[in-house]
Design a protein around this motif. Structure first.
Motif, mmCIF file in Angstrom:
data_model
loop_
_atom_site.group_PDB
_atom_site.id
_atom_site.type_symbol
_atom_site.label_atom_id
_atom_site.label_comp_id
_atom_site.label_asym_id
_atom_site.label_seq_id
_atom_site.Cartn_x
_atom_site.Cartn_y
_atom_site.Cartn_z
ATOM 1 N N THR A 15 21.261 53.386 96.927
ATOM 2 C CA THR A 15 20.631 52.199 96.341
ATOM 3 C C THR A 15 21.572 50.999 96.421
ATOM 4 O O THR A 15 21.170 49.910 96.842
ATOM 5 C CB THR A 15 20.218 52.468 94.888
ATOM 6 O OG1 THR A 15 19.445 53.664 94.829
ATOM 7 C CG2 THR A 15 19.405 51.315 94.331
ATOM 8 N N MET B 21 13.507 57.614 97.308
ATOM 9 C CA MET B 21 13.863 56.479 96.440
ATOM 10 C C MET B 21 14.007 55.140 97.179
ATOM 11 O O MET B 21 13.260 54.197 96.914
ATOM 12 C CB MET B 21 15.162 56.833 95.677
ATOM 13 C CG MET B 21 15.394 56.018 94.440
ATOM 14 S SD MET B 21 14.188 56.372 93.153
ATOM 15 C CE MET B 21 13.241 54.903 93.203
ATOM 16 N N VAL B 22 14.984 55.056 98.080
ATOM 17 C CA VAL B 22 15.227 53.771 98.744
ATOM 18 C C VAL B 22 14.049 53.340 99.632
ATOM 19 O O VAL B 22 13.624 52.179 99.565
ATOM 20 C CB VAL B 22 16.577 53.776 99.498
ATOM 21 C CG1 VAL B 22 16.716 52.540 100.389
ATOM 22 C CG2 VAL B 22 17.739 53.847 98.502
ATOM 23 N N LEU C 297 14.862 41.690 96.883
ATOM 24 C CA LEU C 297 15.450 42.272 95.668
ATOM 25 C C LEU C 297 16.213 41.218 94.870
ATOM 26 O O LEU C 297 16.226 41.253 93.638
ATOM 27 C CB LEU C 297 16.388 43.430 96.035
ATOM 28 C CG LEU C 297 15.722 44.786 96.280
ATOM 29 C CD1 LEU C 297 16.754 45.805 96.748
ATOM 30 C CD2 LEU C 297 15.020 45.290 95.006
ATOM 31 N N VAL D 215 22.210 58.965 95.160
ATOM 32 C CA VAL D 215 21.163 57.943 94.995
ATOM 33 C C VAL D 215 21.806 56.617 94.603
ATOM 34 O O VAL D 215 21.324 55.545 94.981
ATOM 35 C CB VAL D 215 20.061 58.383 93.999
ATOM 36 C CG1 VAL D 215 20.479 58.194 92.555
ATOM 37 C CG2 VAL D 215 18.769 57.627 94.272
ATOM 38 N N THR D 216 22.921 56.680 93.872
ATOM 39 C CA THR D 216 23.650 55.457 93.526
ATOM 40 C C THR D 216 24.199 54.807 94.793
ATOM 41 O O THR D 216 24.059 53.596 94.998
ATOM 42 C CB THR D 216 24.794 55.778 92.537
ATOM 43 O OG1 THR D 216 24.234 56.381 91.373
ATOM 44 C CG2 THR D 216 25.564 54.521 92.143
ATOM 45 N N SER E 25 19.301 55.326 90.206
ATOM 46 C CA SER E 25 18.936 54.303 91.172
ATOM 47 C C SER E 25 18.724 52.952 90.475
ATOM 48 O O SER E 25 19.168 51.909 90.962
ATOM 49 C CB SER E 25 17.666 54.715 91.914
ATOM 50 O OG SER E 25 17.320 53.749 92.870
ATOM 51 N N ILE F 279 11.497 51.791 97.379
ATOM 52 C CA ILE F 279 11.928 50.452 96.926
ATOM 53 C C ILE F 279 11.647 49.427 98.033
ATOM 54 O O ILE F 279 11.084 48.354 97.784
ATOM 55 C CB ILE F 279 13.439 50.441 96.563
ATOM 56 C CG1 ILE F 279 13.713 51.307 95.327
ATOM 57 C CG2 ILE F 279 13.930 49.003 96.330
ATOM 58 C CD1 ILE F 279 15.200 51.510 95.012
ATOM 59 N N GLU F 280 12.005 49.798 99.263
ATOM 60 C CA GLU F 280 11.794 48.883 100.396
ATOM 61 C C GLU F 280 10.311 48.567 100.587
ATOM 62 O O GLU F 280 9.932 47.428 100.821
ATOM 63 C CB GLU F 280 12.315 49.524 101.693
ATOM 64 C CG GLU F 280 13.816 49.515 101.818
ATOM 65 C CD GLU F 280 14.260 50.110 103.157
ATOM 66 O OE1 GLU F 280 14.105 51.339 103.324
ATOM 67 O OE2 GLU F 280 14.743 49.346 104.006
ATOM 68 N N HIS G 277 21.896 49.741 99.868
ATOM 69 C CA HIS G 277 20.694 49.003 100.251
ATOM 70 C C HIS G 277 20.681 47.600 99.644
ATOM 71 O O HIS G 277 20.414 46.614 100.328
ATOM 72 C CB HIS G 277 19.453 49.779 99.824
ATOM 73 C CG HIS G 277 18.176 49.054 100.041
ATOM 74 N ND1 HIS G 277 17.696 48.734 101.291
ATOM 75 C CD2 HIS G 277 17.279 48.547 99.154
ATOM 76 C CE1 HIS G 277 16.566 48.065 101.168
ATOM 77 N NE2 HIS G 277 16.294 47.942 99.896
#
Ligand SMILES: [Zn+2]
Lengths: 355, 212
Positions: free
Chosen positions: B80, A58-59, A73, B76-77, A97, A62-63, B83
């Motif tokens: 994210t 996931m992250v 972002l 995941v929360t 997310s 996104i990156e 990040h």
């Protein structure tokens, strides 16, 4: 931001972790991490394996999308996410997310329908979607024929996305996977069948066309069935093997593919004619099939129907399609979804945007 | 300003710690539905602490072990949000939060264990010293296989009295104690990786059955 919103879209309904970024209808980034190789030995997507892979990807995805798009972002105007239909546990990773992004950035969140996103993605390639249009969505998970009057889901009293027909058993892509397995070709079967079929004769074997008899057409005019075709292929292959003969893989692949495409195109064009619609959009992973694209183009032209098929990379599941639909939601002033947005594995196609 | 949350049990729990104390905390009224409840609870807890997300300086998250689907929502929360805000994410074994709370509340003295519900008639279990430091585990097993007459904290003990004769509270991990454990350095800081302890259910299919 209304006209050209910068939207980040997240897609995790199956085995692809997709993050796309669009500005209006311009595609800026389409980052996809696939766990398909982890599923290959199981012959199909294993939900828990997919969910674990989504969390890990996931992250970083996104990156990667932000780096490709060259945006931070904090520049993003809105977040869109697939909240159904799909694998429940997989959807949940993307939805959570997306909420964290919306919460952390203070942007609106749009929970959108995966199927409508497959239609909306074409805007990134061919500009605004003609409405109404007819959409044929075919993949490993879905086979639907939709009448799209408003891609954001609102149209007078009725739904903006109306299902006209769907598969009554296997999805088209599933049939490709199963036949590939019979022929000893790897998973996922679509691209391998397509390649093998190029060397084969598409009229070598007369495989059945599901739900096309007069009686079936009365009840299932726009529905599909691929389970009988898959069984017919299995019988034919087994008979050859029993007789000790070599199985002509290319001919079987070509004849099977021809049968699937014939039914899909025939029914889609029949639906277009019955509704007086002149634009046919084809999406989903099976839309990457070269024979389907060629056959649709050829037959539609004869009937004066225009065909729009996004390039193969945008047909399979990705985040850009979700961003594309999110962008249209923003442009048309639709109300954002609430932070308690659920993941809905069996979300009906008529529910395009979550409240 | 530390935001802490845990989704390793049926209850979703969120807290904010200002370095001295827990300044706001909420837990879900409904069990399960982690994916629906976590983000609104974070929003509410931040609002109550009068904080904007950008004012947070770190995140602490329960890494389980716990049922996978809910657990991933928390992780995941955390990843994210960490990040987006560019702040560190501290993982804490969710059983450790129960251990620290039990020591602080005085429900245990000396060595003890923590057990939570792993479903499928199993428990997640870890052993602790008198300070609430983990000295063994976590593992997942059948209650009978890890039965004990010593003090056992958590819902796993309460659910299986035949295996655990001395069940103690508290029952489920709470974000307040995750926050306290991090701020006071009372638990091992882990990467924000889920402690699944089980492999995914997946079978390699056999050759297709003949149809004729
Ligand atoms: Zn799809």
């Amino acid at each position: 931001m209304r006209d050209e919103p910068l939207v980040l879209g997240i897609e995790t309904s199956c085995d692809e972790t997709g993050v796309g970024i669009v500005r209006g209808h311009t595609l800026l980034a389409d980052a996809v991490a696939s766990s398909v190789e982890q599923h290959a030995r199981f012959g199909g997507v294993v939900p828990e394996v997919a969910s674990r892979a989504h969390l890990e990807a996931m992250v970083p995805t996104i990156e990667r999308a932000c780096a490709t798009a060259g945006v931070a972002l904090t520049d993003v105007d809105a977040i869109a996410v697939t909240h159904g239909p799909g694998l429940a546990g997989a959807l949940l990773v993307g939805v959570a997310s997306a909420k964290a992004l919306a919460l952390g950035l203070g942007t609106p969140l749009y929970g959108v329908n995966h199927l409508a996103s497959h239609v909306a993605v074409d805007q990134l390639e061919h500009g605004p979607l003609p409405e109404p249009c007819l959409a044929l969505l075919v993949s490993g998970g879905h086979s639907s024929l939709l009448k799209v009057t408003d891609i954001t889901g609102e149209h007078g009293d009725g739904a903006g996305v109306d299902p006209m027909g769907a598969t009554i058993d296997d999805a088209a892509g599933e049939a490709f996977d199963k036949v590939a397995r019979l022929l000893g070709l790897p998973f996922p079967g679509g691209p391998h069948i397509d390649r093998a079929a190029r060397e084969g004769d598409s009229v070598a074997i007369d495989f059945p066309r599901g739900l096309t008899s007069r009686r079936d057409l009365e009840r299932h005019r726009f529905d599909f069935s691929f389970s009988g075709l898959k069984t017919a292929v299995a019988r034919w292959v087994e008979a050859k093997e029993r007789a000790g003969e070599r199985v002509p893989v290319a001919d079987v692949a070509a004849s099977f593919q021809e049968a699937v495409c014939d039914v899909l195109v025939r029914k889609a064009l029949d639906a277009a004619a019955s509704e007086g619609i002149e634009d046919l959009m084809i999406g989903g992973g099976v839309a990457a099939n070269s024979r389907l694209r060629a056959m649709a183009e050829e037959r539609a032209t004869r009937l004066g129907v225009r065909v729009r098929v996004p390039r193969p990379g945008l047909c399979t599941d990705n985040g850009a399609m979700v961003a594309a639909l999110g962008s249209t939601m923003v442009a048309r002033g639709r109300a954002a979804s609430s932070l308690d947005l659920p993941a809905d594995s069996s979300l009906p196609v008529t529910d395009v945007l979550a409240g | 300003m530390l935001l802490a949350f845990d989704t390793a049990s049926p209850t979703v729990t969120v807290a904010v710690h200002d370095g001295n104390d827990v300044v706001a905390a909420h837990q879900s009224e409904e069990t399960m539905r982690h994916g629906e409840q976590l983000a609104p609870l974070i929003e509410r807890t931040l609002a109550e602490a009068a904080l904007r997300p950008a004012e947070l300086t770190a995140i602490a998250v329960g890494t389980g072990p716990g049922p996978f689907t809910g657990l991933r929502v928390g992780l995941v929360t955390a990843r994210t949000l960490g990040h987006v805000l560019g702040i560190p994410i501290h993982g804490i074994c969710s059983l450790d939060a129960l251990a620290v709370q039990a020591v602080q509340a005085g429900t245990v003295a000396g060595r003890f264990e923590v057990a939570t519900d792993a479903r499928r008639k199993e428990v997640y279990l870890a052993g602790y010293d008198g300070e609430g430091r983990r000295i063994s585990g976590p593992v997942v097993d059948k209650p009978a296989a890890v039965a004990s007459n010593g003090p056992v904290v958590g819902e796993g003990a309460a659910l299986y009295p035949d295996a655990f004769s001395d069940a103690r509270g508290p029952l489920r991990p709470s974000a307040e104690w995750i926050a306290v454990a991090v701020q006071q350095g009372r638990a091992e800081i882990l990467p924000p990786e889920p402690l699944y302890l089980r492999r995914p259910d997946a079978e390699i299919p056999r050759a297709p059955k003949p149809v004729s």
